[in-house]
Design a protein around this motif. Sequence first.
Motif, mmCIF file in Angstrom:
data_model
loop_
_atom_site.group_PDB
_atom_site.id
_atom_site.type_symbol
_atom_site.label_atom_id
_atom_site.label_comp_id
_atom_site.label_asym_id
_atom_site.label_seq_id
_atom_site.Cartn_x
_atom_site.Cartn_y
_atom_site.Cartn_z
ATOM 1 N N GLY A 94 0.796 -1.222 0.000
ATOM 2 C CA GLY A 94 0.000 0.000 0.000
ATOM 3 C C GLY A 94 0.827 1.269 0.000
ATOM 4 O O GLY A 94 0.275 2.363 0.010
ATOM 5 N N THR A 95 2.143 1.136 -0.019
ATOM 6 C CA THR A 95 3.019 2.312 0.042
ATOM 7 C C THR A 95 3.681 2.571 -1.306
ATOM 8 O O THR A 95 4.078 1.645 -2.008
ATOM 9 C CB THR A 95 4.124 2.129 1.097
ATOM 10 O OG1 THR A 95 4.905 0.988 0.759
ATOM 11 C CG2 THR A 95 3.535 1.972 2.481
ATOM 12 N N LEU A 96 3.810 3.843 -1.627
ATOM 13 C CA LEU A 96 4.476 4.273 -2.853
ATOM 14 C C LEU A 96 5.414 5.408 -2.468
ATOM 15 O O LEU A 96 5.010 6.328 -1.756
ATOM 16 C CB LEU A 96 3.437 4.757 -3.869
ATOM 17 C CG LEU A 96 3.923 5.116 -5.252
ATOM 18 C CD1 LEU A 96 4.429 3.881 -5.999
ATOM 19 C CD2 LEU A 96 2.786 5.743 -6.040
ATOM 20 N N VAL A 97 6.652 5.331 -2.935
ATOM 21 C CA VAL A 97 7.661 6.336 -2.582
ATOM 22 C C VAL A 97 8.199 6.983 -3.852
ATOM 23 O O VAL A 97 8.545 6.292 -4.812
ATOM 24 C CB VAL A 97 8.833 5.704 -1.798
ATOM 25 C CG1 VAL A 97 9.868 6.762 -1.433
ATOM 26 C CG2 VAL A 97 8.329 4.986 -0.561
ATOM 27 N N ILE A 98 8.253 8.306 -3.839
ATOM 28 C CA ILE A 98 8.874 9.084 -4.918
ATOM 29 C C ILE A 98 10.206 9.603 -4.388
ATOM 30 O O ILE A 98 10.258 10.205 -3.314
ATOM 31 C CB ILE A 98 7.996 10.292 -5.311
ATOM 32 C CG1 ILE A 98 6.685 9.843 -5.940
ATOM 33 C CG2 ILE A 98 8.751 11.243 -6.233
ATOM 34 C CD1 ILE A 98 6.796 9.302 -7.337
ATOM 35 N N PHE A 99 11.281 9.366 -5.128
ATOM 36 C CA PHE A 99 12.592 9.893 -4.751
ATOM 37 C C PHE A 99 12.805 11.217 -5.472
ATOM 38 O O PHE A 99 12.779 11.270 -6.704
ATOM 39 C CB PHE A 99 13.714 8.948 -5.176
ATOM 40 C CG PHE A 99 13.757 7.625 -4.457
ATOM 41 C CD1 PHE A 99 12.849 7.280 -3.472
ATOM 42 C CD2 PHE A 99 14.736 6.711 -4.781
ATOM 43 C CE1 PHE A 99 12.909 6.063 -2.817
ATOM 44 C CE2 PHE A 99 14.800 5.477 -4.140
ATOM 45 C CZ PHE A 99 13.891 5.161 -3.157
ATOM 46 N N CYS A 100 12.992 12.275 -4.720
ATOM 47 C CA CYS A 100 13.315 13.575 -5.300
ATOM 48 C C CYS A 100 14.817 13.652 -5.548
ATOM 49 O O CYS A 100 15.614 13.032 -4.839
ATOM 50 C CB CYS A 100 12.897 14.703 -4.357
ATOM 51 S SG CYS A 100 11.126 14.835 -4.172
ATOM 52 N N GLY A 132 5.493 7.976 10.514
ATOM 53 C CA GLY A 132 5.731 9.416 10.512
ATOM 54 C C GLY A 132 6.189 9.993 9.197
ATOM 55 O O GLY A 132 6.542 11.169 9.127
ATOM 56 N N LYS A 133 6.191 9.189 8.123
ATOM 57 C CA LYS A 133 6.638 9.722 6.837
ATOM 58 C C LYS A 133 5.770 9.278 5.667
ATOM 59 O O LYS A 133 5.757 9.911 4.635
ATOM 60 C CB LYS A 133 8.099 9.358 6.571
ATOM 61 C CG LYS A 133 8.389 7.874 6.537
ATOM 62 C CD LYS A 133 9.878 7.613 6.386
ATOM 63 C CE LYS A 133 10.190 6.127 6.357
ATOM 64 N NZ LYS A 133 11.608 5.879 6.227
ATOM 65 N N TYR A 134 5.049 8.185 5.831
ATOM 66 C CA TYR A 134 4.115 7.723 4.809
ATOM 67 C C TYR A 134 2.753 8.300 5.170
ATOM 68 O O TYR A 134 2.188 7.950 6.198
ATOM 69 C CB TYR A 134 4.015 6.197 4.801
ATOM 70 C CG TYR A 134 5.257 5.483 4.347
ATOM 71 C CD1 TYR A 134 5.419 5.133 3.012
ATOM 72 C CD2 TYR A 134 6.258 5.137 5.251
ATOM 73 C CE1 TYR A 134 6.552 4.448 2.588
ATOM 74 C CE2 TYR A 134 7.389 4.467 4.833
ATOM 75 C CZ TYR A 134 7.525 4.121 3.504
ATOM 76 O OH TYR A 134 8.646 3.456 3.092
ATOM 77 N N TYR A 135 2.233 9.179 4.312
ATOM 78 C CA TYR A 135 0.967 9.840 4.611
ATOM 79 C C TYR A 135 -0.166 9.188 3.823
ATOM 80 O O TYR A 135 -0.017 8.881 2.633
ATOM 81 C CB TYR A 135 1.050 11.331 4.287
ATOM 82 C CG TYR A 135 2.100 12.016 5.132
ATOM 83 C CD1 TYR A 135 1.865 12.250 6.487
ATOM 84 C CD2 TYR A 135 3.319 12.387 4.599
ATOM 85 C CE1 TYR A 135 2.826 12.863 7.283
ATOM 86 C CE2 TYR A 135 4.286 12.996 5.393
ATOM 87 C CZ TYR A 135 4.035 13.224 6.728
ATOM 88 O OH TYR A 135 4.994 13.817 7.504
ATOM 89 N N ARG A 136 -1.293 8.995 4.507
ATOM 90 C CA ARG A 136 -2.450 8.350 3.864
ATOM 91 C C ARG A 136 -3.010 9.268 2.789
ATOM 92 O O ARG A 136 -3.292 10.442 3.028
ATOM 93 C CB ARG A 136 -3.538 8.032 4.878
ATOM 94 C CG ARG A 136 -4.706 7.273 4.215
ATOM 95 C CD ARG A 136 -5.810 6.895 5.170
ATOM 96 N NE ARG A 136 -5.385 5.918 6.149
ATOM 97 C CZ ARG A 136 -5.401 4.592 5.959
ATOM 98 N NH1 ARG A 136 -5.786 4.100 4.806
ATOM 99 N NH2 ARG A 136 -5.022 3.786 6.921
ATOM 100 N N TYR A 146 -0.783 4.914 0.797
ATOM 101 C CA TYR A 146 0.171 5.797 1.482
ATOM 102 C C TYR A 146 1.222 6.303 0.496
ATOM 103 O O TYR A 146 1.681 5.561 -0.373
ATOM 104 C CB TYR A 146 0.891 5.063 2.618
ATOM 105 C CG TYR A 146 0.019 4.833 3.820
ATOM 106 C CD1 TYR A 146 -0.047 5.770 4.855
ATOM 107 C CD2 TYR A 146 -0.752 3.685 3.930
ATOM 108 C CE1 TYR A 146 -0.852 5.561 5.959
ATOM 109 C CE2 TYR A 146 -1.562 3.465 5.030
ATOM 110 C CZ TYR A 146 -1.603 4.407 6.039
ATOM 111 O OH TYR A 146 -2.407 4.194 7.134
ATOM 112 N N LEU A 147 1.621 7.557 0.684
ATOM 113 C CA LEU A 147 2.626 8.196 -0.160
ATOM 114 C C LEU A 147 3.727 8.785 0.707
ATOM 115 O O LEU A 147 3.460 9.404 1.729
ATOM 116 C CB LEU A 147 1.972 9.315 -0.988
ATOM 117 C CG LEU A 147 2.899 10.176 -1.834
ATOM 118 C CD1 LEU A 147 3.624 9.346 -2.888
ATOM 119 C CD2 LEU A 147 2.096 11.301 -2.491
#
Length: 167
Positions: free
Chosen positions: A42-48, A73-77, A97-98
């Motif tokens: 359910g989590t997806l992460v974008i690397f800047c 504290g870093k993955y926001y719904r 979550y993002l």
Amino acid sequence: MKLYRFSPIESEEQLFKAFEYIHSSTQKLCKGAYGEYLPNRGTLVIFCHYDNEYKYLDSLLDKLTNKEDSFNGKYYRLKEPLVIPVQDDIPSATYTYLYIRKPDPWRSQVGDVDFVLSPEKYKVLKQSLSEKEGEKMRVFPRDDLDLLELHSPDFDVLAYIASKGIN
């Protein structure tokens, strides 16, 4: 020459194209390393990769997510789950979550996705990797996280396998 596939992301349209790319690429990486597609966590992460890109995407978090509801504290719904439909043989997925990752000189990838295996299958897979690190998979080298990392020079994404979901 553009060094990164999507960065700097400067619009919501570019962001959603990056989401679709991360989804399909991590599934292909998962299939290549594990032999089958797995359900995501359910989590997806974008690397800047640029400071201005991070500022822009961080400002979008208020629009896209509920910042009071977070995992670690870093993955926001996400206010609305992101549903990516079936693409060729790649299964559909729903992300809830993002996480927008700050620029990091050691992370040139577009982003990552976490997958989940049953605790029993995870234990067997992890034990097999402990004996011999795989070419595309390794035990993630942090004592505070129990994850397996999937990686390949043929992909500009990372994927992780966990033994439990986030809820």
